[in-house]
Write a protein that holds these residues in place. Structure first.
Motif, PDB file in Angstrom:
ATOM      1  N   LYS A   1     -27.052  51.272 -13.077  1.00  0.00           N
ATOM      2  CA  LYS A   1     -25.662  50.885 -13.359  1.00  0.00           C
ATOM      3  C   LYS A   1     -25.435  49.417 -13.000  1.00  0.00           C
ATOM      4  O   LYS A   1     -24.827  48.661 -13.773  1.00  0.00           O
ATOM      5  N   ASP A   2     -25.948  48.999 -11.829  1.00  0.00           N
ATOM      6  CA  ASP A   2     -25.816  47.600 -11.424  1.00  0.00           C
ATOM      7  C   ASP A   2     -26.546  46.682 -12.394  1.00  0.00           C
ATOM      8  O   ASP A   2     -26.080  45.572 -12.697  1.00  0.00           O
ATOM      9  N   LEU A   3     -27.692  47.150 -12.879  1.00  0.00           N
ATOM     10  CA  LEU A   3     -28.485  46.347 -13.805  1.00  0.00           C
ATOM     11  C   LEU A   3     -27.766  46.180 -15.139  1.00  0.00           C
ATOM     12  O   LEU A   3     -27.783  45.098 -15.733  1.00  0.00           O
ATOM     13  N   ILE A   4     -27.113  47.236 -15.597  1.00  0.00           N
ATOM     14  CA  ILE A   4     -26.363  47.168 -16.854  1.00  0.00           C
ATOM     15  C   ILE A   4     -25.195  46.198 -16.717  1.00  0.00           C
ATOM     16  O   ILE A   4     -24.882  45.431 -17.632  1.00  0.00           O
ATOM     17  N   GLU A   5     -24.561  46.221 -15.537  1.00  0.00           N
ATOM     18  CA  GLU A   5     -23.408  45.341 -15.299  1.00  0.00           C
ATOM     19  C   GLU A   5     -23.834  43.892 -15.094  1.00  0.00           C
ATOM     20  O   GLU A   5     -23.068  42.975 -15.365  1.00  0.00           O
ATOM     21  N   ALA A   6     -25.052  43.688 -14.589  1.00  0.00           N
ATOM     22  CA  ALA A   6     -25.538  42.323 -14.352  1.00  0.00           C
ATOM     23  C   ALA A   6     -26.983  42.209 -14.830  1.00  0.00           C
ATOM     24  O   ALA A   6     -27.920  42.190 -14.029  1.00  0.00           O
ATOM     25  N   PRO A   7     -27.209  42.182 -16.145  1.00  0.00           N
ATOM     26  CA  PRO A   7     -28.567  42.170 -16.700  1.00  0.00           C
ATOM     27  C   PRO A   7     -29.400  40.960 -16.279  1.00  0.00           C
ATOM     28  O   PRO A   7     -30.626  41.008 -16.350  1.00  0.00           O
ATOM     29  N   GLU A   8     -28.756  39.885 -15.844  1.00  0.00           N
ATOM     30  CA  GLU A   8     -29.512  38.708 -15.414  1.00  0.00           C
ATOM     31  C   GLU A   8     -30.368  38.998 -14.184  1.00  0.00           C
ATOM     32  O   GLU A   8     -31.335  38.270 -13.894  1.00  0.00           O
ATOM     33  N   LEU A   9     -30.058  40.089 -13.455  1.00  0.00           N
ATOM     34  CA  LEU A   9     -30.839  40.450 -12.271  1.00  0.00           C
ATOM     35  C   LEU A   9     -32.212  40.981 -12.645  1.00  0.00           C
ATOM     36  O   LEU A   9     -33.070  41.153 -11.773  1.00  0.00           O
ATOM     37  N   ALA A  10     -32.432  41.240 -13.914  1.00  0.00           N
ATOM     38  CA  ALA A  10     -33.738  41.747 -14.363  1.00  0.00           C
ATOM     39  C   ALA A  10     -34.644  40.624 -14.836  1.00  0.00           C
ATOM     40  O   ALA A  10     -35.776  40.864 -15.240  1.00  0.00           O
ATOM     41  N   THR A  11     -34.154  39.413 -14.810  1.00  0.00           N
ATOM     42  CA  THR A  11     -34.935  38.292 -15.320  1.00  0.00           C
ATOM     43  C   THR A  11     -35.930  37.811 -14.270  1.00  0.00           C
ATOM     44  O   THR A  11     -35.800  38.072 -13.082  1.00  0.00           O
ATOM     45  N   GLY A  12     -36.913  37.074 -14.747  1.00  0.00           N
ATOM     46  CA  GLY A  12     -37.844  36.431 -13.822  1.00  0.00           C
ATOM     47  C   GLY A  12     -39.161  37.152 -13.633  1.00  0.00           C
ATOM     48  O   GLY A  12     -40.068  36.622 -13.004  1.00  0.00           O
ATOM     49  N   LEU A  13     -39.304  38.362 -14.170  1.00  0.00           N
ATOM     50  CA  LEU A  13     -40.554  39.097 -14.012  1.00  0.00           C
ATOM     51  C   LEU A  13     -41.192  39.350 -15.366  1.00  0.00           C
ATOM     52  O   LEU A  13     -40.539  39.851 -16.274  1.00  0.00           O
ATOM     53  N   PRO A  14     -42.469  39.023 -15.505  1.00  0.00           N
ATOM     54  CA  PRO A  14     -43.159  39.327 -16.768  1.00  0.00           C
ATOM     55  C   PRO A  14     -43.364  40.823 -16.912  1.00  0.00           C
ATOM     56  O   PRO A  14     -43.432  41.561 -15.932  1.00  0.00           O
ATOM     57  N   VAL A  15     -43.492  41.268 -18.164  1.00  0.00           N
ATOM     58  CA  VAL A  15     -43.666  42.694 -18.437  1.00  0.00           C
ATOM     59  C   VAL A  15     -44.931  43.229 -17.775  1.00  0.00           C
ATOM     60  O   VAL A  15     -44.952  44.357 -17.270  1.00  0.00           O
ATOM     61  N   THR A  16     -45.979  42.422 -17.737  1.00  0.00           N
ATOM     62  CA  THR A  16     -47.235  42.871 -17.132  1.00  0.00           C
ATOM     63  C   THR A  16     -47.049  43.202 -15.645  1.00  0.00           C
ATOM     64  O   THR A  16     -47.622  44.180 -15.145  1.00  0.00           O
ATOM     65  N   SER A  17     -46.255  42.414 -14.946  1.00  0.00           N
ATOM     66  CA  SER A  17     -46.002  42.676 -13.525  1.00  0.00           C
ATOM     67  C   SER A  17     -45.254  43.986 -13.348  1.00  0.00           C
ATOM     68  O   SER A  17     -45.532  44.767 -12.427  1.00  0.00           O
ATOM     69  N   LEU A  18     -44.291  44.247 -14.228  1.00  0.00           N
ATOM     70  CA  LEU A  18     -43.515  45.486 -14.155  1.00  0.00           C
ATOM     71  C   LEU A  18     -44.407  46.701 -14.414  1.00  0.00           C
ATOM     72  O   LEU A  18     -44.331  47.707 -13.708  1.00  0.00           O
ATOM     73  N   VAL A  19     -45.266  46.599 -15.436  1.00  0.00           N
ATOM     74  CA  VAL A  19     -46.163  47.708 -15.785  1.00  0.00           C
ATOM     75  C   VAL A  19     -47.159  47.964 -14.660  1.00  0.00           C
ATOM     76  O   VAL A  19     -47.390  49.115 -14.260  1.00  0.00           O
ATOM     77  N   VAL A  20     -47.750  46.901 -14.148  1.00  0.00           N
ATOM     78  CA  VAL A  20     -48.734  47.031 -13.070  1.00  0.00           C
ATOM     79  C   VAL A  20     -48.084  47.625 -11.823  1.00  0.00           C
ATOM     80  O   VAL A  20     -48.656  48.502 -11.162  1.00  0.00           O
ATOM     81  N   GLY A  21     -46.874  47.166 -11.493  1.00  0.00           N
ATOM     82  CA  GLY A  21     -46.165  47.695 -10.327  1.00  0.00           C
ATOM     83  C   GLY A  21     -45.887  49.175 -10.467  1.00  0.00           C
ATOM     84  O   GLY A  21     -46.045  49.950  -9.517  1.00  0.00           O
ATOM     85  N   PHE A  22     -45.466  49.602 -11.674  1.00  0.00           N
ATOM     86  CA  PHE A  22     -45.166  51.020 -11.925  1.00  0.00           C
ATOM     87  C   PHE A  22     -46.422  51.874 -11.785  1.00  0.00           C
ATOM     88  O   PHE A  22     -46.418  52.903 -11.099  1.00  0.00           O
ATOM     89  N   ILE A  23     -47.504  51.466 -12.453  1.00  0.00           N
ATOM     90  CA  ILE A  23     -48.746  52.241 -12.424  1.00  0.00           C
ATOM     91  C   ILE A  23     -49.294  52.316 -10.996  1.00  0.00           C
ATOM     92  O   ILE A  23     -49.746  53.376 -10.539  1.00  0.00           O
ATOM     93  N   ALA A  24     -49.251  51.183 -10.289  1.00  0.00           N
ATOM     94  CA  ALA A  24     -49.772  51.148  -8.920  1.00  0.00           C
ATOM     95  C   ALA A  24     -48.984  52.092  -8.017  1.00  0.00           C
ATOM     96  O   ALA A  24     -49.567  52.835  -7.212  1.00  0.00           O
TER      97      ALA A  24
END
Length: 265
Positions: free
Chosen positions: A200-223
């Protein structure tokens, strides 16, 4: 956040969510020493917490299916009773999260002295279980509420959620296997609830999701997912064998080191 940093933080989240060493405390320490604040990026936080929730569902898929099937019988049975105890255990952490959200958030952000002190508290709690020998009971509604209070206290960075809830259950005389099962299943609703709030916070402030490449997000999730699977199964075995004392020593050493570091820095 680089791919390597995401990998390290994902592994830390997955391992420490289940092992009795405090995931929040280790993420704070890991982020501090890596110079990365993972909580500053809501999307990363949502993904790694979602990964650990998914690993819990995979490990306890048969238990969860049995509970769901029991609920759809629309009668009071063991599954309905268990679900009611889970809901009861959620009340303390829900109240604390709603009423003291700002105060809780202020406790995070590199306060390693606080993390160290709370790790020492976790160490003491784990050590107490070493002297508790009677573990033959089941989780009652009274014990579910008390275990829920322990989970609420574990919001503090450095207090292990699994460590505090399992230790509390054991000190209340709950069977080791039942204590581990209840502890891991009771965390699912709070994790999912926290994820929804962060979404909900992310939807209200989408700029908080910036700054991370998709590869970092995928690697973090899998790890986080893989580490969570391993840690969850390992922790169940540890509790059955009564080996929590080793984690008491670990938390004591890390906590003492963090306290000394916090005083010197």
């Amino acid at each position: 956040m680089s791919v390597i940093e995401a990998l390290i933080l994902g592994i830390i989240q997955g391992l420490t969510e289940f092992l009795p060493v405090s995931s929040s405390g280790h993420l704070e320490l890991g982020s501090y020493f890596l110079g990365v604040q993972s909580e500053d990026n809501l999307l990363f936080s949502i993904l790694v917490h979602g990964a650990t929730a998914l690993s819990t569902i995979v490990v306890f898929r048969k238990d969860i299916l049995e509970i769901i099937q029991g609920l759809f019988k629309f009668q009071w049975n063991d599954e309905t009773s268990f679900a009611a105890k889970i809901l009861l255990s959620m009340i303390p952490v829900g109240l604390v999260g709603v009423l003291f959200e700002d105060q809780i958030e202020a406790l995070f952000g590199g306060k390693i002295l606080l993390v160290g002190a709370m790790l020492l508290v976790t160490a003491a709690l784990l050590a107490f279980t070493y002297f508790s020998q009677k573990h033959e009971g089941s989780v009652t509604f009274k014990s579910a509420l008390i275990i829920g209070l322990a989970q609420a206290i574990a919001i503090l960075p450095g207090v292990s959620r699994s460590g505090s809830t399992i230790s509390t259950a054991l000190l209340l005389g709950v069977n080791k296997e039942k204590a581990a099962r209840f502890s891991f299943l009771m965390v699912l609703p709070p994790i999912i609830g926290a994820m929804l709030l962060k979404t909900k916070d992310l939807i209200e402030a989408p700029e908080l999701a910036t700054g991370l490449p998709v590869t970092s997000l995928v690697v973090g999730f899998i790890a986080a997912f893989v580490a969570g699977l391993l840690a969850c199964n390992w922790m169940i075995s540890i509790v059955k064998k009564g080996k929590l004392i080793y984690f008491a020593v670990y938390c004591g050493v890390v906590g003492l080191g963090a306290v000394i570091g916090g005083l010197l820095i």
